[in-house]
Design a protein around this motif. Structure first.
Motif, PDB file in Angstrom:
ATOM      1  N   THR A 317       3.773  37.752  13.284  1.00  0.00           N
ATOM      2  CA  THR A 317       4.440  38.199  14.293  1.00  0.00           C
ATOM      3  C   THR A 317       4.708  39.447  13.742  1.00  0.00           C
ATOM      4  O   THR A 317       4.920  40.403  14.443  1.00  0.00           O
ATOM      5  CB  THR A 317       5.911  37.357  14.139  1.00  0.00           C
ATOM      6  N   ASP A 421       9.902  31.866  25.349  1.00  0.00           N
ATOM      7  CA  ASP A 421       9.613  31.159  24.269  1.00  0.00           C
ATOM      8  C   ASP A 421       8.137  31.224  23.797  1.00  0.00           C
ATOM      9  O   ASP A 421       7.506  30.699  24.660  1.00  0.00           O
ATOM     10  CB  ASP A 421      10.355  29.763  24.421  1.00  0.00           C
ATOM     11  N   TRP A 423       4.876  30.631  22.280  1.00  0.00           N
ATOM     12  CA  TRP A 423       4.080  29.868  21.242  1.00  0.00           C
ATOM     13  C   TRP A 423       2.660  30.447  20.870  1.00  0.00           C
ATOM     14  O   TRP A 423       2.005  30.867  21.896  1.00  0.00           O
ATOM     15  CB  TRP A 423       3.370  28.144  21.948  1.00  0.00           C
ATOM     16  N   ASP A 512      -1.135  21.444  16.397  1.00  0.00           N
ATOM     17  CA  ASP A 512       0.200  21.019  16.922  1.00  0.00           C
ATOM     18  C   ASP A 512      -0.008  19.892  18.128  1.00  0.00           C
ATOM     19  O   ASP A 512      -0.710  19.863  18.570  1.00  0.00           O
ATOM     20  CB  ASP A 512       1.030  22.255  17.805  1.00  0.00           C
ATOM     21  N   ARG A 528       3.961  20.047  14.192  1.00  0.00           N
ATOM     22  CA  ARG A 528       2.476  20.036  13.661  1.00  0.00           C
ATOM     23  C   ARG A 528       2.000  18.511  13.471  1.00  0.00           C
ATOM     24  O   ARG A 528       2.924  17.760  13.221  1.00  0.00           O
ATOM     25  CB  ARG A 528       2.635  20.666  12.392  1.00  0.00           C
TER      26      ARG A 528
END
Ligand code: 6R9
Length: 660
Positions: A317, A421, A423, A512, A528
């Motif tokens: 990130t 949000d 992913w 995932d 996961r």
């Protein structure tokens, strides 16, 4: 009710405001659908257009996607560019040299602004210093640094000379650092005397010295040390240099290396389901394109924004949403040295107020821990600060439970800022599934829909699509420019881990589980499906922690599982069998603490087990396999309802259920 169940029952929908839609880069769901349709119609054309618009190419590409050696896909391969040129020079050349690139704030609250022109000069100087020590295109440089301007400079300087960097998070142990130095074959290391976080100094240089002394990394000929605190360090004059002195002697210009778009920009290690971390290798062109493009879309970025991603450059990130994406766009961003709880739990909010942050991006773990602090002390509640500069707020790293989402939306976003949000993963390079602030109606706890060009799907164990409403395995059906290119030095592992034959060899396996909503098709991530835990948004392989435990001379056997945790998402629980008899009472407490400290020393404090339980044995099948699902139930404190008839030693369960 578990977080996933509550998402599945989530009835609240937050449509974007008319204002958010009106000014947005992708304005309204029709615009989103049109982009998706464009990608479906002409996949290569779609990506080629973005790559031309968003990046500056020294030599334009003529080929877009090369699938001839799948799954080793290549993008824009005959095009040439330089990431550092795209992040710095082009803004200065366009007359934006005086624009603030970084607003750096130290642990103790001092802030400095660095313009694009300054940053370019510093990057060139350090790039020249690297070259003077013989570092050249293709050589690997490991960066073990605190959050700092120097950390960003080191990464950009490597990019400038075409030396792939591998950043190792400053919280990792000497052993973890050594493993990465050896695996990537580093020729240089960039570190700091000490790191300051939450008022405490951590001796990075000492840890780096230890890592180098462990051997296997004799190729490291130079260690550049950023003087952060002035704390005392050991010095090896044949190898060690102060970063500022070495750079200070150099010119502030440095011609960038013009590189193929496929030239590796960096290798970043992440946990997989074996004991050995994977070196995720990223490209220059495809990666940089997506790091920048996703900021335009997901954060609806505008030049007037003040962007703040709270991640560390040691994680992906921090790579995509600090070092590369924002700079590629010419954005102004906050870079923070410290922690959210120092000097108090209002630090994030006070920094948003002080720097007039408009786009804020953080992790659910941070939000959850700040909720607790704020609810207990109104002085550090976000409502006590002026957060009116905020426009968009985001989360990353782990599922966000709807309660935390709603709190974030109300108290930080003032019910006005969309919550994105996002992913994605180390391997994906940038956001994959995320709301668009000016288009997507938000549902707390769901990362909603794939970004344009991303063909995400949920399939069963054979690779067939499952109907919406039914859980399955999250995959991506087509290669995308920012995907990892390989696992450093281990192409077989790349194929096996990410394009497994069981799914047909063509689907990217994210690792995932996910489910799509029956009506909207929105994705909810269920965590996961492999032996990887997510603790505070950080990936930890259970095998890595197990190997660390069994490397302790008193441990005979260990099994590690995750257990849901209110703050950290998941917590590490270790079941341990000692070579001596099972300890009890105070002795057990003492040994548990010793083993925790051991894991911190072996891997890093983030991997410390929260709970260590001792048994005479582990629950095993007659064929000797550890029954992990039983351990997971025990860790959660659940009664065992599973069939234990195949268990060799059922009595052990009672022992392991005991919490000290
Ligand atoms: C960017 C990053 C990747 C793993 C991923 C998943 C989890 C990340 C998430 C999320 C639910 C989100 N994850 N974002 N789960 N919702 N918005 O975190 O990369 O460290 O490689 O972790 O994190 O399990 O597979 P990385």
């Amino acid at each position: 009710m578990s977080a996933i169940e509550s998402v599945l029952h989530e009835g609240r929908v937050f449509p974007p405001s008319a204002e958010a839609v009106a000014g947005a880069t992708i304005s309204g769901m029709d615009a989103y659908r049109a982009l998706m349709a464009e990608a479906e119609r002409d996949y290569e054309g779609f990506w080629a257009k973005l790559a031309k618009e968003t990046l500056s190419w020294r030599k334009p590409f003529t080929k877009v996607l090369d699938e001839s050696n799948a799954p080793f896909y290549k993008w824009f391969e005959d095009g040439e560019l330089n990431a550092s040129y795209n992040c710095l020079d082009r803004h200065v050349e366009a007359g934006n040299g005086d624009r603030t690139a970084l607003i750096f704030e130290t642990d103790d609250g001092t802030s400095t602004n660095i313009t694009y022109k300054d940053l370019l000069g510093r990057v060139c100087r350090f790039a020249n210093a690297l070259k003077r020590r013989g570092v050249k295109k293709g050589d690997r440089v490991v960066i073990y640094m605190p959050m700092s301007v120097e950390g960003v400079v080191a990464m950009q300087a490597c990019a400038r000379i075409g030396a792939p960097h591998s950043v190792v998070f400053g919280g990792f142990s000497s052993k973890s650092l050594n493993e990465r130095l050896v695996d990537v074959g580093a020729v240089a290391l960039v570190t700091a005397d000490e790191q300051m976080r939450g008022g405490k100094a951590l001796p990075l240089k000492n840890i780096a010295d230890e890592a180098l002394a462990m051997g296997g990394c004799e190729a490291v000929k130079s260690v550049f040390v950023y003087r952060r605190t002035g704390g005392s360090v050991q010095w090896d004059a044949s190898r060690d240099l102060w970063m500022n002195e070495a750079a200070g002697k150099e010119a502030d210009t440095c011609e960038p290396e013009w590189l193929s778009a496929e030239h590796p920009l960096f290798v970043l290690y992440t946990s997989g389901s074996t004991g050995k971390p994977k070196g995720v290798q990223h490209s220059t062109g495809g990666y940089l394109l997506w790091a920048a493009q996703t900021i335009k879309w997901t954060f609806d970025w505008k030049p007037s924004d003040v962007f703040w991603c709270t991640a560390d450059i040691g994680w992906v990130t921090g790579h995509s949403y600090i070092t590369y994406g924002p700079l590629a766009l010419g954005a102004t961003q906050v870079v923070f040295e410290g922690v959210p709880t120092y000097p108090n739990g209002g630090r994030f909010w006070s920094m948003i107020e002080k720097h007039k942050v408009s786009v804020f991006y953080t992790a659910p773990t941070a939000i959850r821990s700040l909720i607790k602090i704020a609810e207990a002390d109104s002085k550090v509640h976000p409502k006590s600060y002026d957060l009116s500069s905020l426009r968009i707020i985001g989360t990353v790293g782990e599922p966000i439970n709807p309660e935390a989402w709603v709190w974030y939306h109300e108290n930080v976003g003032g019910k006005r800022c969309p919550v994105v949000d996002t992913w994605w993963q180390t391997e994906t390079g940038g956001h994959m599934i995320s709301p668009l602030p000016g288009a997507t109606p938000l549902v707390p706890g769901s990362c909603t829909l794939p970004l344009p060009g991303i063909m995400a799907a949920v399939v069963d164990e054979t690779g067939q699509d499952v109907p919406n409403g039914q859980g399955g395995i999250l995959v991506v059906k087509r290669p995308w420019p920012a995907m990892l290119r390989t696992v450093w030095g281990d192409p077989e592992r790349f194929k096996k881990s990410y394009f497994p034959a069981e799914l047909g060899g063509k689907l990217y396996l994210a690792g995932d589980g996910a489910v799509r909503d029956k009506d909207t098709g929105y994705f909810t991530i269920m965590g996961r499906i492999d032996d990887v835990l997510n603790v505070s948004g950080h990936r930890l392989g259970t095998m890595e922690i197990e190997s660390a435990l069994v490397s302790n001379p008193i441990v005979a056997e260990a099994a590690v599982v995750g257990r849901p945790d209110e703050t950290t998402g998941e917590a590490v629980v270790a079941f341990v069998v000692l070579k001596r008899s099972r300890p009890e009472g105070e002795e057990a407490e003492k040994l548990a603490n010793e083993l925790r400290a051991w894991v911190a020393k072996e891997i890093g404090p983030i991997a410390k087990p929260k709970d260590v339980r001792f048994g005479d044995n582990l629950p095993k099948t007659r064929s000797g396999k550890i029954m992990r699902r039983l351990l997971r139930s025990l860790a959660k404190g659940e009664a065992i309802t599973q069939d234990v008839s195949t268990l060799e030693n059922p009595a052990i369960l009672e022992q392991l259920a005991q919490v000290r």
